[in-house]
Design a protein around this motif. Structure first.
Motif, mmCIF file in Angstrom:
data_model
loop_
_atom_site.group_PDB
_atom_site.id
_atom_site.type_symbol
_atom_site.label_atom_id
_atom_site.label_comp_id
_atom_site.label_asym_id
_atom_site.label_seq_id
_atom_site.Cartn_x
_atom_site.Cartn_y
_atom_site.Cartn_z
ATOM 1 N N LEU A 58 45.353 36.953 49.980
ATOM 2 C CA LEU A 58 44.358 36.194 50.742
ATOM 3 C C LEU A 58 44.983 35.475 51.926
ATOM 4 N N THR A 59 46.255 35.120 51.793
ATOM 5 C CA THR A 59 46.940 34.437 52.897
ATOM 6 C C THR A 59 47.371 35.434 53.978
ATOM 7 N N PRO A 62 43.963 38.674 54.851
ATOM 8 C CA PRO A 62 42.588 38.252 54.560
ATOM 9 C C PRO A 62 41.538 39.284 54.962
ATOM 10 N N ALA A 63 41.754 39.987 56.070
ATOM 11 C CA ALA A 63 40.721 40.947 56.498
ATOM 12 C C ALA A 63 40.619 42.091 55.499
ATOM 13 N N THR A 65 41.449 42.033 52.367
ATOM 14 C CA THR A 65 41.047 41.528 51.049
ATOM 15 C C THR A 65 39.592 41.074 51.009
ATOM 16 N N LEU A 66 39.033 40.704 52.158
ATOM 17 C CA LEU A 66 37.710 40.071 52.151
ATOM 18 C C LEU A 66 36.630 40.862 52.893
ATOM 19 N N GLN A 67 37.020 41.931 53.590
ATOM 20 C CA GLN A 67 36.044 42.710 54.361
ATOM 21 C C GLN A 67 35.428 43.817 53.478
ATOM 22 N N TYR A 68 34.329 44.398 53.964
ATOM 23 C CA TYR A 68 33.743 45.579 53.312
ATOM 24 C C TYR A 68 34.771 46.692 53.202
ATOM 25 N N THR A 270 28.025 48.914 46.576
ATOM 26 C CA THR A 270 28.724 49.257 47.823
ATOM 27 C C THR A 270 30.181 49.644 47.551
ATOM 28 N N HIS A 271 30.897 48.799 46.872
ATOM 29 C CA HIS A 271 32.258 49.111 46.420
ATOM 30 C C HIS A 271 32.667 47.998 45.466
ATOM 31 N N SER A 272 33.725 48.234 44.672
ATOM 32 C CA SER A 272 34.245 47.155 43.833
ATOM 33 C C SER A 272 34.960 46.156 44.742
ATOM 34 N N PRO A 273 34.988 44.877 44.329
ATOM 35 C CA PRO A 273 35.613 43.870 45.192
ATOM 36 C C PRO A 273 37.026 44.295 45.582
ATOM 37 N N MET A 274 37.407 44.017 46.816
ATOM 38 C CA MET A 274 38.742 44.373 47.273
ATOM 39 C C MET A 274 39.802 43.529 46.582
ATOM 40 N N ILE A 275 39.505 42.250 46.350
ATOM 41 C CA ILE A 275 40.536 41.386 45.769
ATOM 42 C C ILE A 275 40.976 41.899 44.390
ATOM 43 N N THR A 276 40.025 42.374 43.585
ATOM 44 C CA THR A 276 40.394 42.820 42.240
ATOM 45 C C THR A 276 41.137 44.158 42.302
ATOM 46 N N SER B 42 35.766 39.371 60.701
ATOM 47 C CA SER B 42 36.758 39.008 59.676
ATOM 48 C C SER B 42 37.629 37.844 60.119
ATOM 49 N N PHE B 45 36.827 34.682 58.084
ATOM 50 C CA PHE B 45 36.981 34.579 56.625
ATOM 51 C C PHE B 45 37.933 33.423 56.294
ATOM 52 N N PRO B 244 32.222 39.594 52.605
ATOM 53 C CA PRO B 244 31.546 40.673 51.880
ATOM 54 C C PRO B 244 32.425 41.354 50.816
ATOM 55 N N GLY B 245 33.753 41.351 51.045
ATOM 56 C CA GLY B 245 34.642 42.088 50.134
ATOM 57 C C GLY B 245 34.700 41.511 48.739
ATOM 58 N N ARG B 247 32.007 40.688 47.104
ATOM 59 C CA ARG B 247 30.823 41.230 46.429
ATOM 60 C C ARG B 247 30.163 40.210 45.496
#
Lengths: 399, 399
Positions: A58-59, A62-63, A65-68, A270-276, B42, B45, B244-245, B247
């Protein structure tokens, strides 16, 4: 307004989670000794390592990890998983593809959505995993149960079911340390099951959440490793080898099936979360997941032995139990005409919960003399206390 | 083996993401100026804040963050969301309940699964959000398009569609800064739409992903705030106001509907990941999400103006465009008999992508003179360059 009646779809009216949900809800009460759940031991979750990974991601990215992202899943994770299961289960993609799902449960749901029409038949081990039965019924499938034997599904039963039923689309099987029985299918049966399904043009969903949790290190060949015909949909998961709350699983299946599953996933989340997904990917890269798995094997082996020893010591001798070689569950049977709901009602009065066998059956309306116990969740002293309460209840009812 | 043909369910055979997927894939190429996507910016975020939160959670509450949880979602997050939307959209639960979903897209999918039988009709704004159209078709629904006007769905068109069609189950609407048009429904139309649906016993799915992204701060009453009859299924999301990522979305709907949706979620992914739910919960607790939203409003307002100014300067004068009061999209129309696929083909040769209008339509097979542009994803200089290329292509084709 609360009295308004809504017209629900026929498919969802087929699903009734009522009885089992009540049991699982009851067992969430912390004053209850619950042998009912199927939670992995949370003391083995690598929280510290995952904290470091999540913070890094996340640090520094971030893009990403947090974007679509894309429905089929993070490509480097897909590759890492294919490498992992090639080594572990001899699964070499031949016309196969992979999709990352939010738990393998989600993969089954999408497979069912893509493949099943209302009234299609699905063969299931009898008993089998509740979550899978619910998911097939949620698309209007009819379940046909095939009895379990001590070395896996009955091959005669399977043959008979294939011959006697029209419109069989799928066989659903958990070959390793099955839920709820803890039984493992023998290598010979795996070959026979594969052969019969190939012969009848029936697809196989091979669900393998527990395969790594072997107590002896012994492994049997996966059905997917035999899949020359392109009929096996293989479901795997990080729930039981890393942590379930992150909801990361995967499906390896013929590319045409994966393509439709990705469409179903696109329309669903849409997709599984990127972070996980990224947490799993980085964990596999930075740490030896094998060490984690070995710790789980050791813990569950010991807890399983504790539970079966207590059963031997405190249950009436006519109550049988399986001796799992891995996984999370023991299956017990009172035999005869007993109904384990009665035992459940007696135990819950003494604040001990387990799951009566009926909901695991293709026909849950029949009375059932068996029940499922879980040993991975509770501390040792609660397993001991729970088994003794259960032993007393069984003795009381069996006279 | 790759040549084997599989028998897929009729419902999934209805879904064809082909054309649009090709466009979105093409626009993922970093050498392309993509005005095609719908990604939030992004650069806004809050990676650093979420890194701290994730690290805290995994270090100090690993069992909560990594263990299985309940299908309906983390209870404190459900409460926090209800509080948030009470303040924001005047939504006071009256016989309603809430479920946390993996994006509001997933909530729509489960609502569709629970409510739609094959052949049921769903009224949709024409054009409308592709993801929703795909999700309804994935359960065998027939789409009936109702034209959009500059102040939202045509009320006459809606009335006619309700009178002329049997078996209408749902109206799907995005009242605020609609995707793809950027149009907002007037307050008077909201009241009329609600009244007509209530009169015809038709449920409303009110999808509100963009409501907070208002450029002026002006807000119109939600349909849910008028819902005395219990017919509105309200969908909200953190995708456009946080990230969004991760979810994380939610549905507020009559409790009976939420109950079935929770069963559908149990059968699909068991529950949304705990880490993502907890990240949202802690973010709402520790930070002022309003500040984040204000930064987005400022950025998107500026970028939207840049884009429409460029359209005014470089597009042929006969090409119209909407002037969104918020959200992420501008809708342009060449008028007449033009087909925007032609413009797309010309632009992509010059490495500029956008989405031609046809796939947003209830009947995507008809030629369409309109197209969608997005201003939230690209940096300013690429918006400028892309709009000039698009202007040249339009001039070339329109002569």
């Amino acid at each position: 307004m609360a009295d308004r009646t809504y017209s629900f779809s026929t498919r969802i009216r087929n699903v009734d989670g009522g009885a089992i949900n009540d049991i699982l809800k009851a067992s969430a009460d912390p004053s209850i000794i619950s042998l009912a759940g199927g939670n992995p031991a949370s003391e083995l979750f690598p929280g510290r390592e995952l904290a470091e990974i999540a913070s890094d991601l996340l640090t520094n990215q971030p893009a990403l990890t947090l974007q679509y992202s894309v429905a089929q899943g993070y490509a480097p994770l897909r590759e890492a998983v294919l490498k992992m299961i090639a080594e572990r289960d001899d699964i070499i993609p031949r016309g196969d593809d992979i999709i990352i799902t939010s738990g393998s449960q989600q993969g089954m749901d999408f497979a069912a959505k893509c493949l099943l029409n209302e009234g299609d038949k699905v063969l299931v081990e009898n008993p089998s995993f509740l979550g899978a039965l619910g998911c097939f019924m949620g698309y209007g499938a009819q379940l046909v149960g095939v009895d379990m034997e001590s070395d896996g599904i009955s091959v005669e039963g399977l043959q008979k079911a294939l011959e006697e039923n029209d419109g069989v689309k799928l066989l659903y099987t958990i070959p390793n340390f099955q839920n709820p029985t803890g039984i493992t299918m023998s290598t010979e049966k795996r070959r026979e099951v594969y052969r019969l399904c190939a012969e009848h043009g029936v697809l196989i969903i091979e669900d393998n959440p527990y395969g790594e949790l072997t107590f002896t290190g012994e492994k049997k060949p996966s059905l997917k490793s035999m899949d020359t015909e392109g009929i096996v949909i293989y479901c795997g998961s990080f729930s039981k080898i890393l942590a379930p709350g992150i909801r990361v699983g995967y499906i390896v299946a013929p590319a045409q099936i994966v393509k439709h599953m990705a469409e179903a996933k696109q329309a669903n989340d849409t997709h599984s979360p990127m972070i996980t997904q990224l947490m799993v990917y980085e964990y596999l890269k930075r740490h030896d997941i094998g060490e984690n798995i070995q710790r789980m094997r050791n813990l569950y082996r010991r807890k399983c032995k504790l539970m079966t020893d207590e059963a031997d010591a405190f249950f009436p001798t006519s109550v049988t139990h399986t001796n799992p070689g891995g996984g999370l569950f023991v299956w017990c049977d009172m035999g005869g005409d007993y109904d384990t709901i009665q035992v459940y009602n007696e135990c819950i009065r003494h604040k001990v919960a387990f799951v009566p066998g009926a909901p695991f059956m293709a026909d849950p309306s029949k009375r059932c003399s068996a029940f499922r116990l879980n040993y991975s969740t509770m501390p040792d002293e609660k397993i001991t206390a729970g088994m003794r309460t259960l032993g007393s209840a069984l003795k009381q009812i069996m006279g």
